[in-house]
Design an enzyme around this catalytic site. Structure first.
Site, short mmCIF file in Angstrom:
data_model
loop_
_atom_site.label_atom_id
_atom_site.label_comp_id
_atom_site.label_asym_id
_atom_site.label_seq_id
_atom_site.Cartn_x
_atom_site.Cartn_y
_atom_site.Cartn_z
N HIS A 55 0.88 -1.19 0.00
CA HIS A 55 0.00 0.00 0.00
C HIS A 55 0.90 1.23 0.00
CE1 HIS A 55 -3.81 2.17 1.50
NE2 HIS A 55 -2.91 3.10 1.24
N HIS B 244 1.56 5.38 -1.69
CA HIS B 244 1.19 6.56 -2.46
C HIS B 244 2.46 7.17 -3.07
CE1 HIS B 244 -2.93 6.75 -0.86
NE2 HIS B 244 -2.38 6.22 0.21
N LEU B 245 2.48 7.28 -4.39
CA LEU B 245 3.63 7.88 -5.07
C LEU B 245 3.31 9.24 -5.67
CD1 LEU B 245 5.18 4.80 -6.96
CD2 LEU B 245 6.12 5.99 -4.95
N ARG B 246 2.01 9.56 -5.81
CA ARG B 246 1.59 10.82 -6.48
C ARG B 246 2.08 10.84 -7.93
NH1 ARG B 246 -1.44 10.88 -1.94
NH2 ARG B 246 -0.37 11.79 -0.15
N ASN C 4 -5.25 7.29 -5.97
CA ASN C 4 -5.99 8.52 -5.62
C ASN C 4 -5.28 9.78 -6.09
OD1 ASN C 4 -4.00 8.12 -3.63
ND2 ASN C 4 -5.18 9.18 -2.04
N LYS D 47 -9.31 -0.40 -5.73
CA LYS D 47 -9.34 0.28 -4.44
C LYS D 47 -10.70 0.92 -4.19
CE LYS D 47 -7.90 2.14 -0.63
NZ LYS D 47 -6.69 2.76 -0.15
N HIS E 205 -10.49 1.03 1.93
CA HIS E 205 -10.29 2.04 2.97
C HIS E 205 -11.49 1.93 3.88
CE1 HIS E 205 -8.74 5.94 4.60
NE2 HIS E 205 -9.95 5.87 5.15
N HIS F 77 -4.58 -0.69 5.95
CA HIS F 77 -4.11 0.11 7.09
C HIS F 77 -5.04 0.00 8.31
CE1 HIS F 77 -6.94 2.79 5.16
NE2 HIS F 77 -6.07 3.26 4.28
N LEU G 171 -4.99 9.11 8.06
CA LEU G 171 -6.29 8.44 8.11
C LEU G 171 -6.15 6.99 7.68
CD1 LEU G 171 -8.55 11.27 6.68
CD2 LEU G 171 -8.59 10.34 9.00
N ASP H 198 1.35 2.62 3.53
CA ASP H 198 0.52 3.82 3.35
C ASP H 198 1.39 5.07 3.42
OD1 ASP H 198 -1.75 5.26 2.78
OD2 ASP H 198 -2.52 5.25 4.82
N HIS I 70 3.03 14.44 1.65
CA HIS I 70 2.45 15.78 1.47
C HIS I 70 3.55 16.76 1.81
CE1 HIS I 70 -1.82 14.51 1.25
NE2 HIS I 70 -1.50 13.61 2.17
N ALA J 109 -3.86 14.65 5.60
CA ALA J 109 -3.61 13.40 6.32
C ALA J 109 -2.54 12.61 5.60
CB ALA J 109 -4.90 12.58 6.38
O1 DOR Z 1 -3.37 9.38 5.75
C1 DOR Z 1 -3.74 9.08 4.63
N1 DOR Z 1 -3.19 9.65 3.53
N2 DOR Z 1 -4.72 8.20 4.49
C2 DOR Z 1 -5.28 7.94 3.30
O2 DOR Z 1 -6.21 7.16 3.26
C3 DOR Z 1 -4.84 8.65 2.09
C4 DOR Z 1 -3.47 9.15 2.24
C5 DOR Z 1 -3.11 10.16 1.18
O3 DOR Z 1 -3.37 9.92 0.00
O4 DOR Z 1 -2.53 11.18 1.53
ZN ZN Z 2 -3.41 5.06 1.58
#
Ligand code: DOR
Ligand code: ZN
Length: 344
Positions: free
Chosen positions: A14, A16-18, A42, A100, A137, A175, A220, A248, A252, A264
């Site tokens: 799990h 996130h790479l953006r 996302n 997802k 989620h 998560h 989150l 996860d 940011h 988050a």
């Molecule tokens: O803390 C989180 N950040 N929880 C998520 O479900 C999404 C993630 C994000 O994409 O920043």
């Molecule tokens: Zn996530």
């Protein structure tokens, strides 16, 4: 006292790479230690179709550090308009490894997620037929429900009804943050698995809120009481195949974290392995680290475990406090203790 541990190269189930500058900056933090990762969809706009996933995968491959053989495992973002045929074709081609489910409004970039679960029934039924996992989620979005209860309520109101209505659907509870989720996963058969993040093994809600507010610990689902953290540590270090690592790791910029309404996410890609070794050693379970990071995940996803190895040495690990990106710095998760295990 053990001085080195050698395990198969881990995967992150799990991540996130953006995209764009952020992708280029954070990707090396994962590829340094991990062979593969399940890539969260996302983005803005989200990765909904097979064609969008193929294009995103290519952007990730184009951003890989020289010589890296990291494999991004793509996912599709489930919407109420998702086409079951497109999902099945993307899976059959080997491109997509999961779908997802974000409840609409639950978290970062979830506005296109699912509000009416009846509308996604045809997709879920098709996924059950073809064995494609649903990554969930697991939080309700009902404003009446206290944020610390949203995972437990989701299990009763949404997850359990979906699983009962869709026999054979393979589900990953993503998560997990509560003893309720640990118990629910344990009571189910091999169709159900759960990922656990690095940060939820380390922090409870006091770390976020006691003695000042710490935005870099806000994610989150939000970290819960200590009793839940202890249940997660017991699950992760239990050796049970249903529990495996999904960091996860969610970058940011500091500018977006340190706001009156901050984002988050905890960014743990840089130091996850050293932190996990410390957690597993503290729980007297170093011999189970490999199962959690490198064996249980591939077994659930029907992929071979990696053959390459990584070695950790008891010599003290350092890590940067920030990763610089063209959009500004991203703070690396601070576990609050010194790290004894360095990845060689
Ligand atoms: O803390 C989180 N950040 N929880 C998520 O479900 C999404 C993630 C994000 O994409 O920043
Ligand atoms: Zn996530």
């Amino acid at each position: 006292m053990t001085q080195t541990i050698t395990i198969r190269r881990p995967d992150d189930w799990h991540l996130h790479l953006r995209d764009g500058a952020m992708l280029r900056a954070v990707l090396p933090e994962t590829t340094r230690h991990f062979a593969r990762a399940i890539i969260m969809p996302n983005l803005v706009p989200p990765v909904v179709t097979g064609a969008q996933a193929a294009a995103y995968r290519q952007r990730i491959l184009d951003a890989l550090p020289q010589g890296s053989d990291f494999a991004p495992l793509m996912t599709l973002y489930l919407t109420e308009e998702t086409d079951p045929h497109d999902v099945a074709a993307a899976h059959a081609s080997g491109l997509v490894h999961a779908v997802k489910l974000y409840p609409a409004g639950a978290t970062t970039n979830s506005a296109s997620g699912v509000a009416n679960f009846d509308k996604v029934r045809p997709v879920l039924e098709r996924m059950a037929e073809i064995g494609l996992p649903l990554c969930v989620h697991g939080e309700v979005t009902d404003p009446q429900i206290d944020i610390f209860d949203r995972e437990a309520v989701f299990i009763d109101r949404v997850l359990d009804p979906i699983r009962r209505a869709t026999p054979g659907l393979r589900v990953v509870m993503e998560h997990i943050t509560t003893s309720d989720a640990v118990s629910y996963a344990r009571a189910a058969g091999p169709d159900l698995a759960a990922t656990i993040t690095t940060h939820h093994l380390v922090i409870n809600r006091n770390h976020i809120l006691a003695g000042g507010i710490r935005p870099h610990y806000y994610c989150l689902p939000v970290a819960k009481r200590e009793v839940h953290r202890l249940a997660l540590r017991a699950a992760a270090t239990s050796g049970e195949a249903r529990f495996f690592l999904g960091t996860d790791s969610a970058p940011h910029t500091d500018a977006n974290k340190l706001l009156p309404c901050g984002c988050a996410g905890c960014f743990t890609a840089s130091n996850t392995l050293s932190i996990l070794a410390q957690v597993f050693e503290t729980e007297d379970a170093l011999d189970r680290l490999e199962g959690f990071t490198s064996l249980n995940g591939p077994a659930f996803y029907g992929l071979p475990a990696n053959t390459a190895k990584v070695t950790l040495e008891r010599s003290g690990a350092t890590y940067p406090s920030h990763i610089e990106t063209a959009d500004g710095p991203v703070t690396v998760f601070d576990p609050g203790f010194a790290l004894d295990w360095k990845v060689l």
